[in-house]
Structure formats: structure tokens, C-alpha cells
Design an enzyme around this catalytic site. Structure first.
Site, PDB file in Angstrom:
ATOM      1  N   HIS A 151       0.825  -1.223   0.000  1.00 49.57           N
ATOM      2  CA  HIS A 151       0.000   0.000   0.000  1.00 49.57           C
ATOM      3  C   HIS A 151       0.859   1.273   0.000  1.00 49.57           C
ATOM      4  CE1 HIS A 151      -3.491  -2.501   1.250  1.00 49.57           C
ATOM      5  NE2 HIS A 151      -2.669  -3.050   2.110  1.00 49.57           N
TER       6      HIS A 151
HETATM    7  O1  RIB Z   1      -4.838   0.254   4.840  1.00 48.34           O
HETATM    8  C1  RIB Z   1      -3.451   0.172   4.601  1.00 48.34           C
HETATM    9  C2  RIB Z   1      -2.729   1.213   5.394  1.00 48.34           C
HETATM   10  O2  RIB Z   1      -2.920   0.960   6.775  1.00 48.34           O
HETATM   11  C3  RIB Z   1      -1.197   1.173   5.193  1.00 48.34           C
HETATM   12  O3  RIB Z   1      -0.679   2.468   5.348  1.00 48.34           O
HETATM   13  C4  RIB Z   1      -0.721   0.299   6.314  1.00 48.34           C
HETATM   14  O4  RIB Z   1       0.620   0.627   6.711  1.00 48.34           O
HETATM   15  C5  RIB Z   1      -1.675   0.688   7.400  1.00 48.34           C
HETATM   16  O5  RIB Z   1      -1.182   1.876   7.988  1.00 48.34           O
END
Ligand code: RIB
Ligand code: CA
Length: 310
Positions: free
Chosen positions: A239
Site C-alpha cells: 500500500h
Molecule cells: O490500509 C493500509 C494502510 O494501513 C497502510 O498504510 C498500512 O501501513 C496501514 O497503515
């Protein structure tokens, strides 16, 4: 080639660590500063992890600043089920011996935004608490930040509720303030980050390098591997690398102009990023881009190439 000045605000969990390592090796960007925020794990863990990951990357000259220990309004709910008790899935790496910064994230970010005179690109990859505080304390910052490349939200779906993604759900009041601030937001929600995954071959390639960075990747991702098996994901979603890699390679992503605001009153929809991307009604102020697609081959190869270099 003039490097793009970049600031990363992070709740230094497992995928945040990948994003920091990728940022440390992207020749198109210069990592100006990093700030820690509570989210995946405590602010203290996020602060230490960011320092230690940057030291592992050979970038301990990049200063890390402490930030918010809790969301603006609601209580902090961390994500040990994914990121473990230390934020890195229990992986242990050497402690950084870089000088410990005491200046607060929002003040350091403001000073950097002034120094770079409107050219600073900020990549928040955790809850938006620090960014919201910076805007509240230093309102003129909205004219000094070029854009916010945010990992958060989802045009459709969620990973904490059916409507909400973790970073936004963790501090929706901060996210609401940031989306209303007028700063241009490029949103990398689950719509695109679920397509930005490393598959088994990619992970095997990273493991094969057998260096400190690849060891951290393997040691820290075991909880995600377990989730993946249960949820039948195609791979491990990176992500937080999406906004960072986009900053260097915008042509690898496809986005659409829209208005995006955050639900802070709903019960079922609490923390939802509400957009006008697919609706006849359009918000008056549409200063965002919602990114929906990525060239996964180029994206995953860039991450693999990063780990090859350590
Ligand atoms: O939903 C994904 C996000 O939430 C990413 O930034 C992961 O590190 C968590 O913080
Ligand atoms: Ca994160």
C-alpha cells in the site's frame, strides 16, 4: 535531473518500511524528512522504526521527527494483528545511532515546506493526524505544499469496515480537515493498492538477495502471509509504496479527478472517503485525484530492484 523534494509521514509498520526503503533508493526523489505518527503501532514504535529502517538503508542523515501519539478526537486503535507488537512484525533490526530529533513533526514539516517554497511533495502513509495539526497550527502551509500523495481511503470498499480503510478510519477527523484544506490530494486508496501487490515470485526474488533489507522484508511480513492465505489475496499489497513510487513514476498509475470528503458522523459509514467519481452529483470543490490502476509489473519490479541494491 532535478530531484523532487519528498517528505514521508508514517506510522512505520511493515509496508511503511518497504516504502521508506524504496524512497531511499529512488533516484528521482530526495527524501527531505520523515515524521512519525501513531497508527499501525504506537508513535514511539513508529518513530524508532523509521529511524532504524533509514539507518539500515544507509540514510541515517534523513531526520525523523516525532508526531502525534493519538488521533485528534477518537482513541488510538493500533493494528498488531498485521504489524505485530513492535510495528515490524516482530522483526529485529539494529538501532539507529542518528541524533534524536525533538522538534515536533508539524513544526518540522512547516519549516521544510517553507524552505522548498511550494515544491515539497508530502507522502502521508499513515493516519493524517500530523498533517491536520500542521494545517491547524500553520494555516499558510496549504500554500507551500505542492501536493499530498496520500495512502488512504477507498472509492469502493474498506479493510477495517466495509466502508473504511485503516489510515482514514484511524483518524477521520484529521482526514476530514486535510481533505477540506484545499491542498491538492492524490489519493491512493485500496482501489489501486490492492492491485499493487508482490506475488510469490516477487517475494522469492527479494528473499534470494539475502541482505539486511531482504531479511527485514521476510521477517516482518509473516503476519501478512498468514492473512493472505486466509483471504486468498493474489500477493502482499505494498500500500504505502504506491504514493512514493507514483511521485517518481506518475505514468505508472491511472487516476481520475474528483471531489473526496470524509464521513465523521455515520455509524456504518464512519471513516468512509466519499467521492463524486461515479455520481451525477459533483462536489463544488474537486481538488483531488483518485488513483484506481497501476502497472503492477513495473511497480513490483521497482520494489525488487530496490532490495537488490542493499
Ligand atoms: O490500509 C493500509 C494502510 O494501513 C497502510 O498504510 C498500512 O501501513 C496501514 O497503515
Ligand atoms: Ca502505513
Amino acid at each position: 535531473m532535478k530531484k523532487i523534494p519528498v517528505w514521508i509521514d508514517t506510522d512505520t509498520g511493515v509496508d511503511d518500511a518497504v516504502a521508506l526503503l524504496v524512497a531511499s533508493k529512488l533516484e528521482e526523489i530526495e527524501l527531505i524528512g520523515v515524521s512519525a505518527v501513531a497508527g499501525n503501532t504506537s508513535q514511539e514504535n513508529a518513530f524508532r522504526n523509521a529511524r532504524d529502517v533509514l539507518a539500515l538503508a544507509g540514510k541515517k542523515e534523513v531526520k525523523v521527527y516525532p508526531g502525534a501519539k493519538k488521533p485528534l478526537v477518537i482513541d488510538l486503535h493500533t493494528a498488531e494483528y498485521v504489524h505485530g507488537s513492535n510495528g515490524l512484525g516482530g522483526a529485529q533490526i539494529p538501532l539507529s545511532d542518528a541524533p534524536v530529533q525533538e522538534k515536533k513533526a508539524w513544526d518540522a514539516l512547516y519549516e521544510a515546506a517553507k524552505e522548498y517554497e511550494g515544491q515539497l511533495v508530502v507522502c502521508p502513509v499513515g493516519p493524517l493526524t500530523n498533517i491536520a495539526i500542521a494545517i491547524a497550527k500553520h494555516p499558510d502551509i496549504v500554500h507551500m505544499i505542492k501536493e499530498l500523495n496520500v495512502m488512504g481511503g477507498a472509492i469502493i470498499g474498506g479493510n477495517v469496515t466495509p466502508c473504511a480503510e485503516f489510515n482514514i478510519y484511524s483518524d477521520p477527523h484529521a482526514a476530514e480537515n486535510v481533505m477540506k484544506s484545499g491542498i491538492r490530494v492524490n489519493l491512493f486508496g485500496l482501489d489501486v493498492t490492492h492491485k499493487a501487490y508482490l506475488d510469490d515470485d516477487d517475494i522469492d526474488a527479494i528473499a534470494s538477495f539475502d541482505n539486511p533489507a531482504s531479511k527485514l522484508f521476510i521477517d516482518s511480513n509473516h503476519l501478512l502471509y498468514e492473512s493472505r492465505a486466509k483471504l486468498h489475496w493474489k500477493g502482499v499489497c505494498e500500500h504505502d509504496s504506491c504514493p512514493v513510487i507514483y511521485t517518481a513514476h506518475p505514468d505508472w498509475f491511472k487516476g481520475h479527478k474528483c471531489g473526496i470528503y470524509v464521513e465523521t458522523q455515520g455509524k456504518i459509514t464512519f471513516g468512509k472517503t466519499v467521492s463524486d467519481l461515479y455520481t451525477d452529483f459533483k462536489f463544488e470543490d474537486r481538488h483531488c485525484m483518485a488513483f484506481m490502476d497501476v502497472d503492477r509489473e513495473l511497480f513490483s519490479q521497482k520494489i525488487i530492484d530496490t532490495y537488490r541494491q542493499f
